[in-house]
Design a protein around this motif. Sequence first.
Motif, PDB file in Angstrom:
ATOM      1  N   THR A  27       0.761  -1.155   0.052  1.00 41.91           N
ATOM      2  CA  THR A  27      -0.081  -0.124   0.161  1.00 41.91           C
ATOM      3  C   THR A  27       1.008   1.100  -0.130  1.00 41.91           C
ATOM      4  O   THR A  27       0.366   2.299  -0.263  1.00 41.91           O
ATOM      5  N   SER A  75     -14.780  -2.265  -1.316  1.00 41.11           N
ATOM      6  CA  SER A  75     -15.049  -2.920  -2.737  1.00 41.11           C
ATOM      7  C   SER A  75     -13.576  -3.138  -3.432  1.00 41.11           C
ATOM      8  O   SER A  75     -13.394  -4.240  -3.738  1.00 41.11           O
ATOM      9  N   THR A  76     -12.401  -2.464  -2.900  1.00 42.50           N
ATOM     10  CA  THR A  76     -11.189  -2.391  -3.417  1.00 42.50           C
ATOM     11  C   THR A  76     -10.490  -3.642  -2.486  1.00 42.50           C
ATOM     12  O   THR A  76      -9.993  -4.464  -3.122  1.00 42.50           O
ATOM     13  N   ARG A  77     -10.848  -3.891  -1.491  1.00 37.42           N
ATOM     14  CA  ARG A  77     -10.419  -4.957  -0.674  1.00 37.42           C
ATOM     15  C   ARG A  77     -11.291  -6.208  -1.164  1.00 37.42           C
ATOM     16  O   ARG A  77     -10.392  -7.358  -1.313  1.00 37.42           O
ATOM     17  N   LYS A  79     -12.276  -6.680  -4.269  1.00 42.23           N
ATOM     18  CA  LYS A  79     -11.629  -7.123  -5.662  1.00 42.23           C
ATOM     19  C   LYS A  79     -10.282  -7.670  -5.326  1.00 42.23           C
ATOM     20  O   LYS A  79      -9.733  -8.728  -6.213  1.00 42.23           O
ATOM     21  N   ARG A  80      -9.448  -7.092  -4.470  1.00 40.53           N
ATOM     22  CA  ARG A  80      -8.046  -7.615  -4.112  1.00 40.53           C
ATOM     23  C   ARG A  80      -8.128  -9.063  -3.736  1.00 40.53           C
ATOM     24  O   ARG A  80      -7.484  -9.802  -4.107  1.00 40.53           O
TER      25      ARG A  80
END
Length: 137
Positions: A27, A75-77, A79-80
């Motif tokens: 990150t 949503s990023t988490r 997707k990851r």
Amino acid sequence: MTGCPVVTENALAVFEGKVVSSVDAGTHTVFIADVASAHALKAGRPLSYAYYREHLRGKTPKYAPTYMPAKAIESTREKREEDAMKKYICDVCGYVYDPAEGDPDNGVAAGTPFDKLPDGWVCPVCGAGKDQFSPEG
Ligand SMILES: [Fe+2]
């Protein structure tokens, strides 16, 4: 001081360093430096990581350039996590690497994402390298 411009506004001290290495921490990037100079500017209570965690709860302030709404972070988490469990197909023979299964016959534990496979890992069927795999779907 080295002569490089430094930010002193709202600062208690200034450190200058010569970067000797950097590490991609996912990150963010961690820079490792030899300290070239260090000066206290004024007395006061410094902003610490403990303060950041206690008062901001580890979140970016709303008006910071890196601010993301909680929904976007979630949503990023997701997707990851989806990407980590994505299957990859060997372009040469059609073998499917499934992270849920790993490749235990070749020392790869179940749950290992494709991008975490060892550098020397090859297709267990035809011997093609990782660069000859494509994401499924
Ligand atoms: Fe293959």
